[in-house]
Design a protein around this motif. Structure first.
Motif, mmCIF file in Angstrom:
data_model
loop_
_atom_site.group_PDB
_atom_site.id
_atom_site.type_symbol
_atom_site.label_atom_id
_atom_site.label_comp_id
_atom_site.label_asym_id
_atom_site.label_seq_id
_atom_site.Cartn_x
_atom_site.Cartn_y
_atom_site.Cartn_z
ATOM 1 N N ASP A 1 35.035 43.541 46.197
ATOM 2 C CA ASP A 1 33.624 43.731 45.495
ATOM 3 C C ASP A 1 33.426 43.012 44.290
ATOM 4 O O ASP A 1 34.737 42.596 43.476
ATOM 5 C CB ASP A 1 33.559 45.416 45.132
ATOM 6 N N PHE A 2 32.314 42.836 43.796
ATOM 7 C CA PHE A 2 32.122 42.079 42.596
ATOM 8 C C PHE A 2 30.792 42.415 41.723
ATOM 9 O O PHE A 2 29.810 42.971 42.688
ATOM 10 C CB PHE A 2 32.244 40.390 42.556
ATOM 11 N N VAL A 3 30.851 42.070 40.579
ATOM 12 C CA VAL A 3 29.508 42.458 40.044
ATOM 13 C C VAL A 3 29.157 41.085 39.170
ATOM 14 O O VAL A 3 30.132 40.642 38.442
ATOM 15 C CB VAL A 3 29.050 43.467 39.033
ATOM 16 N N VAL B 1 35.704 40.994 39.548
ATOM 17 C CA VAL B 1 36.031 41.157 40.701
ATOM 18 C C VAL B 1 37.119 42.114 40.972
ATOM 19 O O VAL B 1 38.024 42.022 40.340
ATOM 20 C CB VAL B 1 36.364 39.803 41.290
ATOM 21 N N SER B 2 36.966 42.977 41.927
ATOM 22 C CA SER B 2 38.039 44.051 42.313
ATOM 23 C C SER B 2 38.654 43.583 43.661
ATOM 24 O O SER B 2 37.882 43.032 44.673
ATOM 25 C CB SER B 2 37.314 45.311 42.177
ATOM 26 N N GLU C 1 39.459 42.085 37.820
ATOM 27 C CA GLU C 1 39.646 40.860 36.702
ATOM 28 C C GLU C 1 38.250 40.557 36.393
ATOM 29 O O GLU C 1 37.347 40.385 37.232
ATOM 30 C CB GLU C 1 40.409 39.841 37.270
ATOM 31 N N ILE C 2 38.155 39.790 35.252
ATOM 32 C CA ILE C 2 36.919 39.090 34.931
ATOM 33 C C ILE C 2 37.350 37.515 34.995
ATOM 34 O O ILE C 2 38.185 37.122 34.559
ATOM 35 C CB ILE C 2 36.654 39.489 33.572
ATOM 36 N N VAL C 3 36.451 36.828 35.987
ATOM 37 C CA VAL C 3 36.646 35.189 35.904
ATOM 38 C C VAL C 3 35.501 34.719 35.359
ATOM 39 O O VAL C 3 34.467 35.100 35.494
ATOM 40 C CB VAL C 3 36.998 35.078 37.539
ATOM 41 N N ALA D 1 37.533 49.090 46.378
ATOM 42 C CA ALA D 1 37.621 49.628 44.995
ATOM 43 C C ALA D 1 36.164 49.144 44.244
ATOM 44 O O ALA D 1 35.969 48.191 43.829
ATOM 45 C CB ALA D 1 38.493 48.738 44.066
ATOM 46 N N PRO D 2 35.188 50.179 44.395
ATOM 47 C CA PRO D 2 33.743 49.900 44.077
ATOM 48 C C PRO D 2 33.683 49.324 42.672
ATOM 49 O O PRO D 2 34.408 50.157 41.847
ATOM 50 C CB PRO D 2 32.955 51.198 44.693
#
Length: 379
Positions: free
Chosen positions: A161-163, A173-174, A188-190, A215-216
């Motif tokens: 998942d990602f936002v 990103v999870s 993590e933040i990329v 992992a939402p």
């Protein structure tokens, strides 16, 4: 993999169960670090429930592609529905607001703009799309006319998942990846170049397995990132600019939440008994959907159901929580497996009708005399 793998932790022995779509882990995990604000989720919601209004159904025998058994769905700014599924490989399907098929776009591959296994689809306010590719391990950003704008390779983990933060300069990103001491579940933040900037929590796991788990992630109006931890009924709010520890941790121990292992006799295709599957923050309230074992099905009774019939294995508990106090606003249990859409406003389930999969889209809202005056319309 034909059977379960038992992993012993310092607390108990857990069985890791196989699944068909994404590489994840459901092994025993150590307790998380202490948050700055630890709030118990207090039970005892009054007369307030989550009501679901059916909006539309997607998928007919005449469509050129399939909804599939585990699709990802998002509603765009124009009100269209974009569907990604493993069965369609790199192609995505587009339906109008009434559920009529409009077009298919995309191609399978690892070239620019191509997709191997499209996962979470996040629409932008301009009509563009960001698509997480589970196999190519990247986020593909498309313009409203489907042109390739940008590709962000995510090599430090297998994203589920990602936002996107801001204008796209960073992504949260999870998923699962390599930690310092082995494999682990991590958020993590990329940067837009895919380089990891910081971690928002990570827990080691004992082994890779094939099991369906998400992992939402969700963003709130204060710029915080909300996420969950595998095997727990708990929710954490993080400051994406600093990492370290979560700002807030909400945790509960409801008697219906069962982290596993699956009950004896359960089909090998069954996911872990309880999984937080959807998350959203709307108008100051946290909306969460959790898959739990179907209370109407005897473990091991009859033949395993079709992969399209998750409703025979799972129920969904829909909770609405005040994140400032931990108070439970509403709780509703539905006899179907519901997931959240990539636009975070809707829920959907997959039903088998005439031998094909159809997606049933719902709009959730609160109803009852004890609901807050500002009634959030969705998850």
């Amino acid at each position: 993999m034909n059977g379960g793998l038992t992993v012993r932790t310092r607390h108990t022995a857990r069985t890791i169960c196989p699944w068909r779509i994404a590489l994840v882990a459901c092994a025993g995990m150590p307790p998380p670090s202490h948050a700055q604000s630890l709030l118990p989720i207090t039970e005892g919601a009054g007369e307030c429930v989550v009501q679901l209004r059916e909006v539309v159904r997607l998928g007919t025998p005449g469509d050129p592609g399939m909804i599939g058994s585990r699709p990802e769905i998002a509603r765009t700014a124009a009100g269209h529905y974009v569907v990604a599924s493993v069965e369609n490989r790199g192609q995505l399907l587009v339906f109008d607001a009434d559920g009529a098929f409009l077009e298919a776009f995309g191609a399978s591959g690892d070239g620019p703009g191509e997709l191997r296994v499209p996962g979470r689809v996040r629409p932008g306010p301009d009509g563009g799309l960001r698509i997480l590719d589970l196999v190519n391990r990247r986020i593909t950003h498309l313009s409203p006319d489907r042109g390739l704008l940008e590709t962000t390779g995510v090599r430090s983990l297998h994203g589920l998942d990602f936002v996107t933060l801001g204008a796209g300069e960073r992504h949260v990103v999870s998923g699962f990846g390599q930690l310092d001491d082995g494999l682990g579940a991590t958020t993590e933040i990329v940067g837009r170049d895919g380089v990891r900037l910081t971690r928002l929590g990570a827990v080691p796991v004992a082994s890779w397995v094939v099991n369906f788990f998400r992992a939402p992630l969700a963003l709130d109006g204060q710029g915080r990132v909300w996420t969950t931890r595998a095997g727990e009924y708990a929710f954490e709010a993080w400051d994406p600019g600093r990492g370290g520890e979560p700002l807030t941790r909400l945790a509960g121990e409801p008697d219906w939440f069962d982290p596993g292992p699956p009950r004896p006799g359960a089909p090998l295709s069954a996911p872990a008994p309880s999984i937080v599957i959807s998350l959203r923050v709307d108008r100051g309230l946290l909306w969460a959907g959790t898959w739990v074992a179907d209370e109407d099905r005897e473990a091991g009774a009859g033949a395993p159901p079709s992969p399209l019939e998750l409703d025979l294995l799972l129920d969904t508990v829909l909770d609405v929580i005040d994140p400032e106090s931990g108070r439970l606003i509403a709780r509703t249990r539905r006899d179907e497996a519901l997931r959240g859409t990539g636009d975070d406003r809707l829920l959907f389930g997959v039903r088998e009708e005439g031998g094909i999969a159809r997606a049933v889209i719902f709009e959730p809202a609160l109803e009852g005399p004890d609901c807050p005056a500002a009634n959030p319309p969705g998850m």
